[in-house]
Design an enzyme around this catalytic site. Structure first.
Site, PDB file in Angstrom:
ATOM      1  N   CYS A 128      44.352  62.778   7.748  1.00  0.00           N
ATOM      2  CA  CYS A 128      44.495  61.634   8.669  1.00  0.00           C
ATOM      3  C   CYS A 128      45.059  60.398   7.987  1.00  0.00           C
ATOM      4  O   CYS A 128      45.447  59.449   8.661  1.00  0.00           O
ATOM      5  CB  CYS A 128      43.155  61.303   9.300  1.00  0.00           C
ATOM      6  SG  CYS A 128      42.535  62.672  10.255  1.00  0.00           S
ATOM      7  N   HIS A 278      43.496  54.575  12.728  1.00  0.00           N
ATOM      8  CA  HIS A 278      43.548  56.029  12.918  1.00  0.00           C
ATOM      9  C   HIS A 278      42.680  56.395  14.126  1.00  0.00           C
ATOM     10  O   HIS A 278      41.666  55.760  14.395  1.00  0.00           O
ATOM     11  CB  HIS A 278      43.052  56.729  11.653  1.00  0.00           C
ATOM     12  CG  HIS A 278      42.828  58.196  11.854  1.00  0.00           C
ATOM     13  ND1 HIS A 278      43.810  59.012  12.369  1.00  0.00           N
ATOM     14  CD2 HIS A 278      41.738  58.969  11.656  1.00  0.00           C
ATOM     15  CE1 HIS A 278      43.327  60.234  12.471  1.00  0.00           C
ATOM     16  NE2 HIS A 278      42.073  60.241  12.043  1.00  0.00           N
ATOM     17  N   ASN A 308      42.446  63.477  18.487  1.00  0.00           N
ATOM     18  CA  ASN A 308      42.821  63.162  17.105  1.00  0.00           C
ATOM     19  C   ASN A 308      44.002  64.052  16.705  1.00  0.00           C
ATOM     20  O   ASN A 308      43.858  65.270  16.625  1.00  0.00           O
ATOM     21  CB  ASN A 308      41.602  63.422  16.201  1.00  0.00           C
ATOM     22  CG  ASN A 308      41.865  63.087  14.738  1.00  0.00           C
ATOM     23  OD1 ASN A 308      43.005  62.826  14.346  1.00  0.00           O
ATOM     24  ND2 ASN A 308      40.812  63.116  13.939  1.00  0.00           N
TER      25      ASN A 308
HETATM   26  N1  ACO Z   1      29.231  68.882  23.303  1.00  0.00           N
HETATM   27  C1  ACO Z   1      27.922  68.747  23.504  1.00  0.00           C
HETATM   28  N2  ACO Z   1      27.042  68.593  22.493  1.00  0.00           N
HETATM   29  C2  ACO Z   1      27.521  68.553  21.237  1.00  0.00           C
HETATM   30  C3  ACO Z   1      28.894  68.676  20.962  1.00  0.00           C
HETATM   31  C4  ACO Z   1      29.762  68.848  22.052  1.00  0.00           C
HETATM   32  N3  ACO Z   1      31.097  68.974  21.894  1.00  0.00           N
HETATM   33  N4  ACO Z   1      29.068  68.590  19.625  1.00  0.00           N
HETATM   34  C5  ACO Z   1      27.853  68.429  19.073  1.00  0.00           C
HETATM   35  N5  ACO Z   1      26.916  68.410  20.046  1.00  0.00           N
HETATM   36  C6  ACO Z   1      25.482  68.275  19.927  1.00  0.00           C
HETATM   37  C7  ACO Z   1      24.976  68.571  18.549  1.00  0.00           C
HETATM   38  O1  ACO Z   1      24.814  69.959  18.348  1.00  0.00           O
HETATM   39  C8  ACO Z   1      23.653  67.830  18.539  1.00  0.00           C
HETATM   40  O2  ACO Z   1      22.712  68.616  19.211  1.00  0.00           O
HETATM   41  P1  ACO Z   1      21.165  68.638  18.724  1.00  0.00           P
HETATM   42  O3  ACO Z   1      20.698  67.214  18.823  1.00  0.00           O
HETATM   43  O4  ACO Z   1      20.513  69.563  19.693  1.00  0.00           O
HETATM   44  O5  ACO Z   1      21.206  69.144  17.314  1.00  0.00           O
HETATM   45  C9  ACO Z   1      23.929  66.589  19.393  1.00  0.00           C
HETATM   46  O6  ACO Z   1      25.117  66.913  20.159  1.00  0.00           O
HETATM   47  C10 ACO Z   1      24.219  65.360  18.576  1.00  0.00           C
HETATM   48  O7  ACO Z   1      25.138  65.700  17.557  1.00  0.00           O
HETATM   49  P2  ACO Z   1      25.584  64.689  16.469  1.00  0.00           P
HETATM   50  O8  ACO Z   1      26.388  65.400  15.453  1.00  0.00           O
HETATM   51  O9  ACO Z   1      24.382  63.899  16.011  1.00  0.00           O
HETATM   52  O10 ACO Z   1      26.503  63.715  17.349  1.00  0.00           O
HETATM   53  P3  ACO Z   1      27.300  62.460  16.875  1.00  0.00           P
HETATM   54  O11 ACO Z   1      26.908  61.329  17.724  1.00  0.00           O
HETATM   55  O12 ACO Z   1      27.256  62.287  15.387  1.00  0.00           O
HETATM   56  O13 ACO Z   1      28.788  62.854  17.298  1.00  0.00           O
HETATM   57  C11 ACO Z   1      30.863  63.523  16.321  1.00  0.00           C
HETATM   58  C12 ACO Z   1      29.436  63.950  16.693  1.00  0.00           C
HETATM   59  C13 ACO Z   1      31.576  63.130  17.590  1.00  0.00           C
HETATM   60  C14 ACO Z   1      31.549  64.721  15.699  1.00  0.00           C
HETATM   61  C15 ACO Z   1      30.763  62.331  15.350  1.00  0.00           C
HETATM   62  O14 ACO Z   1      29.897  62.609  14.292  1.00  0.00           O
HETATM   63  C16 ACO Z   1      32.117  61.960  14.761  1.00  0.00           C
HETATM   64  O15 ACO Z   1      33.034  61.566  15.468  1.00  0.00           O
HETATM   65  N6  ACO Z   1      32.239  62.014  13.445  1.00  0.00           N
HETATM   66  C17 ACO Z   1      33.481  61.649  12.760  1.00  0.00           C
HETATM   67  C18 ACO Z   1      34.532  62.637  13.109  1.00  0.00           C
HETATM   68  C19 ACO Z   1      35.837  62.330  12.508  1.00  0.00           C
HETATM   69  O16 ACO Z   1      36.172  61.184  12.306  1.00  0.00           O
HETATM   70  N7  ACO Z   1      36.574  63.375  12.250  1.00  0.00           N
HETATM   71  C20 ACO Z   1      37.907  63.286  11.869  1.00  0.00           C
HETATM   72  C21 ACO Z   1      38.108  62.724  10.521  1.00  0.00           C
HETATM   73  S1  ACO Z   1      39.701  62.538  10.217  1.00  0.00           S
HETATM   74  C22 ACO Z   1      40.472  63.871   9.436  1.00  0.00           C
HETATM   75  O17 ACO Z   1      40.870  63.730   8.335  1.00  0.00           O
HETATM   76  C23 ACO Z   1      40.627  65.184  10.149  1.00  0.00           C
END
Ligand code: ACO
Length: 351
Positions: A128, A278, A308
C-alpha cells in the site's frame, strides 16, 4: 534547478461492481450462489470499514494486473499528451503481480507496444506504500537527469486471491481491483514548492508477519506445501492479517509521516488543497484526521466505491475526485500511506 512535474494522471477500474450485499453470496469463482457462502453483512462492512462496494475483473476475462495497469497508463499518457514511446522508465508497484517472475512492469511495457525500445522497467514491492515509494524513486531519477519521462503505476488484481469463506471474511471484504498511473517529467524551476515538493519513505520489518500473503515459502523444500483445492490446507494462498495491529500502526505511521511532511516543508493546512490518505479503512483515515487535526473538508476518500486497491489507492482517489470536478490541475496534495511490511511514507506535490 530541475524539479519533477506531474505531466499526466489516469486511473482504471473494471466494470463489475460487487456490492456488500452480494459479496457474502459469492463462491471462489465469483459466482453468486443462492445461499450465503460467508458470514458477513452490509451493515458490518460499512460500520467497520466504510466500504459499500468494490470492483472485480469480470469472471473468465483472463485479465491480469498488467492489463489494469495498461488502461490506467493509457489514460495518464493521454492526459500528459504523450505517446507510450516517449516513456524511458516504468516503475510499477503491486502486491498482486502477473507472475512470480518476471516482474509486471515488463508485461506492461510489452502491452504498451514499446518492448523493442528497451526502456528501464522496475517492479517495487511496498504494497500500500508503493505509490509514495515509487514517487520518491521517480523524483530522484528525474532530478538527477537519469530519466526524462517516467510512467509510475500502482495496479492490483486482488479479487483472484481472496478467501470467500467465513475464514477469510475480515480480509476479503476490504480489497478491490484497480489501477492508477502518473507520468512524470522534468521542469526548470527555482520554486521549492513547485512540482513534487517532498517525499518520505519508511519501513519497520518487525511488522512483516502482521500482514502477508505466503503462496510459497522458499525456506521449505518443496517450496509449495499444500493442495490448492483442499480448503483446509490451502491457507497459504490467501492473505493473513492481524487487523488490529495493522490498524494501530497505520494510524501511527500516517499521522507521523503527515506531521513530518508539514514540519519539513514549513507548510500548514492553509497551503494544502487536499489530503489524500491511503484507502485501507475509512475508520483509519478518520482517526488520522482527528489526531493530525486535518481540516475535514480537505480530506478525499474513495474507499466507499473501490475498497482497498493497495498500490493504486492514491492516484485512483485523486483521479476519481478530479473526474467529479473537485480536484483541479495546480492543486497541492498531501498524501500519506501505510502498508504491509510495515511500510509507510508521505508526499506533497502539485498536480
Ligand atoms: N463480517 C462480519 N464479521 C466479521 C467480519 C466480516 N467481514 N470480519 C471479522 N468479523 C468479526 C470477527 O470475527 C470478530 O468476531 P468475534 O468478536 O466473534 O471474534 C468481530 O467481527 C470483530 O472483529 P475485529 O477484528 O475485532 O474487528 P475490527 O473492528 O478490528 O475490524 C478490520 C476488522 C476491519 C479488518 C480492522 O481491523 C482493519 O481495518 N484493520 C486494518 C486493515 C488494513 O488496514 N489492512 C490493509 C493494510 S494495507 C496493505 O498493505 C494491504
Amino acid at each position: 534547478m530541475i524539479r519533477t512535474k506531474i505531466l499526466g494522471l489516469g486511473s482504471y477500474v473494471p466494470d463489475r461492481v460487487v456490492k456488500n450485499e452480494e459479496i457474502a453470496f459469492l463462491n471462489d469463482q465469483h459466482v453468486r450462489q443462492e445461499t450465503q457462502q460467508s458470514e458477513t453483512t452490509d451493515e458490518w462492512i460499512q460500520r467497520r470499514t466504510g466500504i459499500t462496494e468494490r470492483r472485480y475483473v469480470p469472471n473468465e476475462s483472463g485479465l491480469a494486473t498488467s492489463d489494469l495497469a495498461l488502461q490506467a497508463s493509457k489514460r495518464a499518457l493521454l492526459d500528459a499528451n504523450l505517446e507510450p514511446q516517449d516513456i524511458d522508465c516504468i516503475i510499477l508497484g503491486t502486491l498482486s503481480p502477473d507472475l512470480h517472475f518476471p516482474g509486471t512492469a515488463v508485461f506492461l511495457q510489452d502491452k504498451l507496444g514499446i518492448a523493442s525500445r528497451g526502456c528501464a522497467c522496475f517492479d517495487i514491492r511496498q504494497q500500500c506504500s508503493g505509490f509514495v515509494y515509487g514517487l520518491q524513486m521517480a523524483d530522484a531519477f528525474i532530478r538527477t537527469g537519469m530519466y526524462k519521462r517516467i510512467l509510475l503505476v500502482g495496479a492490483e488484481l486482488h479479487s483472484h486471491s481472496l478467501d470467500f469463506t467465513t475464514r477469510g471474511r475480515d480480509v476479503m471484504i476490504l480489497f478491490g481491483d484497480g489501477a492508477g498511473a502518473m507520468v512524470l517529467g522534468p521542469m526548470e524551476s527555482d520554486d521549492p514548492k513547485s512540482g513534487v515538493m517532498y517525499t518520505s519513505a519508511h519501513a519497520d520489518g518487525s511488522g512483516a508477519m502482521s500482514l502477508y500473503l505466503k503462496i510459497f515459502d522458499i525456506a521449505k523444500l518443496p517450496y509449495l506445501q499444500y493442495d490448492p483445492r483442499n480448503r483446509e490446507e490451502n491457507q497459504p494462498m490467501y492473505p493473513y492479517m492481524d487487523g488490529k495491529r495493522v490498524f494501530l500502526n497505520a494510524v501511527r505511521g500516517m499521522v507521523m509521516s503527515t506531521n513530518t511532511a508539514l514540519e519539513k516543508t514549513g507548510l500548514t493546512w492553509d497551503d494544502i488543497n487536499w489530503f489524500v490518505p491511503h484507502q485501507a479503512n475509512l475508520r483509519i483515515n478518520e482517526k488520522v484526521a482527528e489526531v493530525a487535526k486535518i481540516p475535514p473538508e480537505k480530506i478525499l476518500n474513495s474507499i466507499q466505491f473501490y475498497g482497498n486497491t493497495t498500490a493504486a489507492t492514491v492516484p485512483l482517489t485523486i483521479d476519481h475526485w478530479r473526474q467529479q470536478g473537485k480536484v483541479k490541475r495546480g492543486d497541492r496534495i498531501l498524501s500519506s500511506v501505510f502498508g504491509s511490511g510495515f511500510t509507510w511514507g508521505a508526499t506533497i506535490f502539485t498536480l
